[in-house]
Design a protein around this motif. Sequence first.
Motif, PDB file in Angstrom:
ATOM      1  N   ALA A 609     -28.760 -30.234  36.250  1.00  0.00           N
ATOM      2  CA  ALA A 609     -27.606 -30.828  36.927  1.00  0.00           C
ATOM      3  C   ALA A 609     -27.994 -31.499  38.234  1.00  0.00           C
ATOM      4  O   ALA A 609     -27.452 -32.559  38.591  1.00  0.00           O
ATOM      5  CB  ALA A 609     -26.544 -29.754  37.159  1.00  0.00           C
ATOM      6  N   ASP A 610     -28.944 -30.907  38.961  1.00  0.00           N
ATOM      7  CA  ASP A 610     -29.292 -31.475  40.270  1.00  0.00           C
ATOM      8  C   ASP A 610     -30.078 -32.784  40.154  1.00  0.00           C
ATOM      9  O   ASP A 610     -30.267 -33.500  41.141  1.00  0.00           O
ATOM     10  CB  ASP A 610     -30.077 -30.466  41.109  1.00  0.00           C
ATOM     11  N   ALA A 611     -30.569 -33.115  38.952  1.00  0.00           N
ATOM     12  CA  ALA A 611     -31.304 -34.369  38.752  1.00  0.00           C
ATOM     13  C   ALA A 611     -30.511 -35.367  37.931  1.00  0.00           C
ATOM     14  O   ALA A 611     -31.005 -36.450  37.616  1.00  0.00           O
ATOM     15  CB  ALA A 611     -32.639 -34.083  38.061  1.00  0.00           C
ATOM     16  N   ALA A 612     -29.299 -35.027  37.587  1.00  0.00           N
ATOM     17  CA  ALA A 612     -28.510 -35.838  36.667  1.00  0.00           C
ATOM     18  C   ALA A 612     -27.490 -36.675  37.425  1.00  0.00           C
ATOM     19  O   ALA A 612     -26.385 -36.222  37.697  1.00  0.00           O
ATOM     20  CB  ALA A 612     -27.810 -34.939  35.649  1.00  0.00           C
ATOM     21  N   ASN A 613     -27.880 -37.899  37.776  1.00  0.00           N
ATOM     22  CA  ASN A 613     -26.915 -38.849  38.317  1.00  0.00           C
ATOM     23  C   ASN A 613     -26.687 -39.961  37.293  1.00  0.00           C
ATOM     24  O   ASN A 613     -27.426 -40.077  36.309  1.00  0.00           O
ATOM     25  CB  ASN A 613     -27.381 -39.413  39.660  1.00  0.00           C
ATOM     26  N   ALA A 614     -25.670 -40.774  37.522  1.00  0.00           N
ATOM     27  CA  ALA A 614     -25.274 -41.775  36.535  1.00  0.00           C
ATOM     28  C   ALA A 614     -26.408 -42.753  36.227  1.00  0.00           C
ATOM     29  O   ALA A 614     -26.665 -43.076  35.061  1.00  0.00           O
ATOM     30  CB  ALA A 614     -24.037 -42.527  37.031  1.00  0.00           C
ATOM     31  N   ALA A 615     -27.114 -43.222  37.267  1.00  0.00           N
ATOM     32  CA  ALA A 615     -28.172 -44.213  37.054  1.00  0.00           C
ATOM     33  C   ALA A 615     -29.323 -43.631  36.241  1.00  0.00           C
ATOM     34  O   ALA A 615     -29.864 -44.290  35.333  1.00  0.00           O
ATOM     35  CB  ALA A 615     -28.677 -44.727  38.401  1.00  0.00           C
ATOM     36  N   HIS A 616     -29.708 -42.386  36.563  1.00  0.00           N
ATOM     37  CA  HIS A 616     -30.818 -41.762  35.843  1.00  0.00           C
ATOM     38  C   HIS A 616     -30.450 -41.513  34.378  1.00  0.00           C
ATOM     39  O   HIS A 616     -31.258 -41.761  33.465  1.00  0.00           O
ATOM     40  CB  HIS A 616     -31.205 -40.451  36.528  1.00  0.00           C
ATOM     41  N   ARG A 620     -32.155 -42.981  30.855  1.00  0.00           N
ATOM     42  CA  ARG A 620     -32.641 -42.117  29.766  1.00  0.00           C
ATOM     43  C   ARG A 620     -32.013 -42.538  28.426  1.00  0.00           C
ATOM     44  O   ARG A 620     -32.694 -42.572  27.394  1.00  0.00           O
ATOM     45  CB  ARG A 620     -32.299 -40.649  30.074  1.00  0.00           C
ATOM     46  N   VAL A 621     -30.717 -42.857  28.448  1.00  0.00           N
ATOM     47  CA  VAL A 621     -30.040 -43.235  27.205  1.00  0.00           C
ATOM     48  C   VAL A 621     -30.554 -44.585  26.708  1.00  0.00           C
ATOM     49  O   VAL A 621     -30.761 -44.778  25.501  1.00  0.00           O
ATOM     50  CB  VAL A 621     -28.513 -43.267  27.410  1.00  0.00           C
ATOM     51  N   ARG A 622     -30.807 -45.538  27.644  1.00  0.00           N
ATOM     52  CA  ARG A 622     -31.352 -46.841  27.249  1.00  0.00           C
ATOM     53  C   ARG A 622     -32.718 -46.677  26.575  1.00  0.00           C
ATOM     54  O   ARG A 622     -32.999 -47.276  25.527  1.00  0.00           O
ATOM     55  CB  ARG A 622     -31.485 -47.746  28.464  1.00  0.00           C
TER      56      ARG A 622
END
Length: 629
Positions: A609-616, A620-622
């Motif tokens: 959770a602490d590394a999960a921002n929208a841009a990151h 990953r999904v791309r």
Amino acid sequence: MSGKNQFSLLRSRRFGPFFWTQALGAFNDNVFKNALVSLIVFQVATTSSAQSNIYTNVAAALFILPFLLFSATSGQLSDKFDKARIAQLVKVMELAIMLVGLVGFVLHSIPLLLAMLFMMGLHSTLFGPLKYGLLPQVLQKDELVGGNGLIEMATFMAILVGQILGNVLIDTPVYGPWLVGAATIAIALVGVATSRAMPKVDAPDPGLVINWNPFTETWRNLGQIRGNRAVFLSCLGISWFWFFGSVFITQLPNYAKFVLGGTNTVYTFLLTLFSLGIATGSLLCERMSGHKVEIGLVPFGSIGMTLFGADLYFAHPTLATTQGLGIAAVLATPGIWRVIVDLVLMAVFAGFFIVPLFALIQTRSDPARRSRVIAANNILNALFMVVAAGLSAVLLNVAGLSIPQLLLATALMNAVVAIYIYTLVPEFLMRFLTWILVNTLYRIKLEGLQRIPDEGPALLVCNHVSYMDALIIGGSVRRPVRFVMYYKIFNIPLLSFIFRTAKAIPIAGARENPDLLEKAFDAVDQALAEGEVVCIFPEGALTKDGEIAPFRGGVERILARRPVPVVPLALRGLWGSVFSRRDTRLGRSRLPRRFWSRIGLAADEPVPADAANAAHLEQRVRALRGSWA
């Protein structure tokens, strides 16, 4: 397991010896039981249909009565002790029963043989909770459907081969009784040997204090499974399967003789078709479910059981005017091929019905009580089969129904029971509709879905390509998923039923409906707090050009309130499908580009959770989707 054939389990020591032990037990049950039924129908009651009906129904009831009386005790034993050791003792008991059975066959003593049939029912009662309770202990989750399919296949193949062998041996002039006795003793000896090859299995609850009162323990077990609604109703579904199946199997000898006018070989032929059908359906479950517990197959199975079971009546509604026909003569009679197709397809769909229900009970039961849950299921099974035997006798001998009319009534009752169960648990019907829609339109290649945690809360984030995205993900992920979706998609007719049943969470933009937006975030937080899996589409809308749009900040807001692992997902190959916006963008009506097209769903490693921002997460999904849009 997803890359392996389910038959590879037979080579493993954790499964192979157990498989052969249970298969030989079922085989011996049916050699003994069918030799007895054949003796009654074709040698003792040679002229009277009523007398034959009474004897065969009494035999069926005596075999299943021990399940009703002693299943509760058996479940406790399987939870308290090493299941391999119990299996070995049960096989020794089987050998003793067959030694006495030899005397009964040689003397043509129907009372003694019926008593031994009761004892074989007790033998199976002791083995039942052990059998289905053991599978989740020795198999991985993605092996469970395949393992259950093999067990069901073996059970019905044992019915087939056992009953054929019982028929052939008992019909042998002069030496028939001796051959039946010798064969059952030999099978029991081989079963003792295979049981001794089973590895030790840890007892789930070694401190359990046995309650030897079968009546109070039975009542307690039934009360406890009612606490888990899905498990309880699955048990009812399995019990109904045995009601349905026992009516058809019990009446099959008389159907062959009095409806088709056939000899014992015609009965064997019909039994072969029926058993092969269930075995085929059971084995197909693993492939059709994608190696996971897919309860959507259950309604699919019940529909086929009803349609083909009912059509069996219309294919041949009257009794035969001649008797003693062989297989060739029966196959030449009008309408017989319709009977054959109905019987086989009814059995195939029965396999679709039963395997997922067993797997669901195994996966959703408390491991420490699993054998007692199976025992409670066996109690219900026995009760339903006793009722089936009694109701069949009443309808045939008191109400005056013919055998075809009895089978029609059973098929129609199946429809009523199915509708009732699916009304109580819409999840079954929801999964069925999802399975039908997804598997009719697409061929899905799954990658990395084992990365989704088996337990505890998790947030799934995925690109949004089509109106089918939630159905594809929900139908592919093993755990139930709560979807957050745009409220206008949530309200699409038919799909709305699926989304509501799956407890999807409708959401709107802040300008459209700020109250609904806040309710959606509150519902997501509550679901995660309760350990559920939630899936969001951070783009906020379907893609208009096939490309992934920038992820919005809603995912960060969710994680700020409830820090949970985030699993990136990527849908591949859906752009251009009838449910995407490709044709809408071009001003053309939506037409399918491909039928049964190949698509993909992939999962990446969970992100803390602490590394999960929208841009990151967008990055990953791309990367996960790649160039296959």
